[in-house]
Structure formats: structure tokens, C-alpha cells
Design a protein around this motif. Sequence first.
Motif, PDB file in Angstrom:
ATOM      1  N   SER A  59       0.826  -1.207   0.000  1.00 35.64           N
ATOM      2  CA  SER A  59       0.000   0.000   0.000  1.00 35.64           C
ATOM      3  C   SER A  59       0.861   1.258   0.000  1.00 35.64           C
ATOM      4  O   SER A  59       0.490   2.263  -0.606  1.00 35.64           O
ATOM      5  CB  SER A  59      -0.953  -0.004   1.191  1.00 35.64           C
ATOM      6  OG  SER A  59      -0.231   0.021   2.399  1.00 35.64           O
ATOM      7  N   LYS A  60       2.026   1.209   0.639  1.00 36.19           N
ATOM      8  CA  LYS A  60       2.914   2.383   0.635  1.00 36.19           C
ATOM      9  C   LYS A  60       3.414   2.680  -0.777  1.00 36.19           C
ATOM     10  O   LYS A  60       3.470   3.832  -1.184  1.00 36.19           O
ATOM     11  CB  LYS A  60       4.100   2.165   1.573  1.00 36.19           C
ATOM     12  CG  LYS A  60       3.745   2.250   3.030  1.00 36.19           C
ATOM     13  CD  LYS A  60       4.977   2.116   3.902  1.00 36.19           C
ATOM     14  CE  LYS A  60       4.609   2.235   5.361  1.00 36.19           C
ATOM     15  NZ  LYS A  60       5.765   2.174   6.245  1.00 36.19           N
ATOM     16  N   MET A  61       3.772   1.627  -1.508  1.00 40.11           N
ATOM     17  CA  MET A  61       4.245   1.829  -2.877  1.00 40.11           C
ATOM     18  C   MET A  61       3.116   2.338  -3.773  1.00 40.11           C
ATOM     19  O   MET A  61       3.323   3.208  -4.609  1.00 40.11           O
ATOM     20  CB  MET A  61       4.816   0.522  -3.450  1.00 40.11           C
ATOM     21  CG  MET A  61       6.137   0.113  -2.834  1.00 40.11           C
ATOM     22  SD  MET A  61       7.452   1.302  -3.145  1.00 40.11           S
ATOM     23  CE  MET A  61       7.584   1.198  -4.904  1.00 40.11           C
ATOM     24  N   ASN A  67       0.476   9.292  -5.631  1.00 37.22           N
ATOM     25  CA  ASN A  67       0.823  10.681  -5.317  1.00 37.22           C
ATOM     26  C   ASN A  67       1.700  11.286  -6.404  1.00 37.22           C
ATOM     27  O   ASN A  67       1.529  12.454  -6.767  1.00 37.22           O
ATOM     28  CB  ASN A  67       1.519  10.766  -3.961  1.00 37.22           C
ATOM     29  CG  ASN A  67       0.561  10.536  -2.817  1.00 37.22           C
ATOM     30  OD1 ASN A  67      -0.645  10.692  -2.972  1.00 37.22           O
ATOM     31  ND2 ASN A  67       1.085  10.161  -1.670  1.00 37.22           N
ATOM     32  N   GLN A  68       2.626  10.500  -6.937  1.00 35.76           N
ATOM     33  CA  GLN A  68       3.489  10.989  -8.009  1.00 35.76           C
ATOM     34  C   GLN A  68       2.652  11.314  -9.250  1.00 35.76           C
ATOM     35  O   GLN A  68       2.829  12.354  -9.878  1.00 35.76           O
ATOM     36  CB  GLN A  68       4.550   9.941  -8.353  1.00 35.76           C
ATOM     37  CG  GLN A  68       5.476  10.352  -9.484  1.00 35.76           C
ATOM     38  CD  GLN A  68       6.349  11.526  -9.113  1.00 35.76           C
ATOM     39  OE1 GLN A  68       6.724  11.688  -7.962  1.00 35.76           O
ATOM     40  NE2 GLN A  68       6.689  12.339 -10.086  1.00 35.76           N
ATOM     41  N   GLU A  69       1.726  10.427  -9.578  1.00 31.57           N
ATOM     42  CA  GLU A  69       0.875  10.662 -10.752  1.00 31.57           C
ATOM     43  C   GLU A  69      -0.020  11.884 -10.544  1.00 31.57           C
ATOM     44  O   GLU A  69      -0.202  12.695 -11.455  1.00 31.57           O
ATOM     45  CB  GLU A  69       0.031   9.417 -11.033  1.00 31.57           C
ATOM     46  CG  GLU A  69      -0.722   9.501 -12.330  1.00 31.57           C
ATOM     47  CD  GLU A  69      -1.366   8.187 -12.715  1.00 31.57           C
ATOM     48  OE1 GLU A  69      -2.190   8.214 -13.641  1.00 31.57           O
ATOM     49  OE2 GLU A  69      -1.054   7.153 -12.104  1.00 31.57           O
ATOM     50  N   ILE A  70      -0.556  12.038  -9.354  1.00 33.44           N
ATOM     51  CA  ILE A  70      -1.390  13.207  -9.054  1.00 33.44           C
ATOM     52  C   ILE A  70      -0.560  14.481  -9.173  1.00 33.44           C
ATOM     53  O   ILE A  70      -1.023  15.481  -9.731  1.00 33.44           O
ATOM     54  CB  ILE A  70      -2.016  13.079  -7.649  1.00 33.44           C
ATOM     55  CG1 ILE A  70      -3.087  11.992  -7.653  1.00 33.44           C
ATOM     56  CG2 ILE A  70      -2.598  14.402  -7.177  1.00 33.44           C
ATOM     57  CD1 ILE A  70      -3.571  11.598  -6.267  1.00 33.44           C
ATOM     58  N   HIS A  71       0.672  14.446  -8.682  1.00 39.50           N
ATOM     59  CA  HIS A  71       1.540  15.615  -8.765  1.00 39.50           C
ATOM     60  C   HIS A  71       1.812  15.979 -10.236  1.00 39.50           C
ATOM     61  O   HIS A  71       1.754  17.149 -10.617  1.00 39.50           O
ATOM     62  CB  HIS A  71       2.849  15.343  -8.036  1.00 39.50           C
ATOM     63  CG  HIS A  71       3.834  16.461  -8.100  1.00 39.50           C
ATOM     64  ND1 HIS A  71       3.624  17.648  -7.443  1.00 39.50           N
ATOM     65  CD2 HIS A  71       5.014  16.580  -8.757  1.00 39.50           C
ATOM     66  CE1 HIS A  71       4.648  18.457  -7.693  1.00 39.50           C
ATOM     67  NE2 HIS A  71       5.504  17.829  -8.490  1.00 39.50           N
ATOM     68  N   GLU A  72       2.102  14.977 -11.063  1.00 38.83           N
ATOM     69  CA  GLU A  72       2.349  15.230 -12.480  1.00 38.83           C
ATOM     70  C   GLU A  72       1.107  15.788 -13.169  1.00 38.83           C
ATOM     71  O   GLU A  72       1.200  16.703 -13.991  1.00 38.83           O
ATOM     72  CB  GLU A  72       2.810  13.948 -13.169  1.00 38.83           C
ATOM     73  CG  GLU A  72       4.203  13.504 -12.747  1.00 38.83           C
ATOM     74  CD  GLU A  72       4.586  12.136 -13.266  1.00 38.83           C
ATOM     75  OE1 GLU A  72       3.781  11.524 -14.014  1.00 38.83           O
ATOM     76  OE2 GLU A  72       5.680  11.673 -12.931  1.00 38.83           O
TER      77      GLU A  72
END
Length: 102
Positions: A59-61, A67-72
Motif C-alpha cells: 500500500s505504501k508503494m 501521489n506521483q501521478e497526481i503531482h504530475e
Amino acid sequence: MNIDVNLTWILVLLVIVIVLFLLHNLGGLKIFSKHDNEFSKQFLDKFPLVNPDFYDKTSKMRDAENNQEIHELNKRLEVLETNYNYIAEQLNTIMGEIKKRG
């Protein structure tokens, strides 16, 4: 009046209870893994665009990747909003010039 309590039998009973609990959970783990496989199949059927490798991650990964995709996506959205605002300003300028001429 003295009351003597023999802790040996209490400890033996406690160990037996713990062993029985662990044996029960060991059998239950097989049931849970079958349930998890069925759940993951239902999940992947419901969301076909999710890669099965992604679902197998911790779940952490998964959270980190999400989160990375949302940031992009947020960065792309900011660029689009900036472009939209620039185009809107240019159109307003052009429309103002047309109204002055006409």
C-alpha cells in the motif's frame, strides 16, 4: 489465612490457549488468501485499466505512485490553466480592438 495459587497450571493453560489460537489462525490464513485472490479478481474486473502488478505492490508503494501521478497531473493542469488564461486575455484584447473599430 493463607491462599496458595499454583501459577504453573495457569501458565500451562495460557500456553495451550495461545497454541490453539495460532493453529486456528494458520488454518484461517488459507481462507483469507483465497478470499484475497477472489477480491483482487473482482477489483481488476471492475477497474480494467489497473495493472495487476500495481495491485500486488504494498500500500505504501501504491500510495507513492498515486501521489506521483497526481503531482504530475497537477503540473500539467497548471500549464493548461496558464495557457487558457493567456488565450482568454488575447481574445479579450482582440475583441476590444474589434469593438473600437466597429
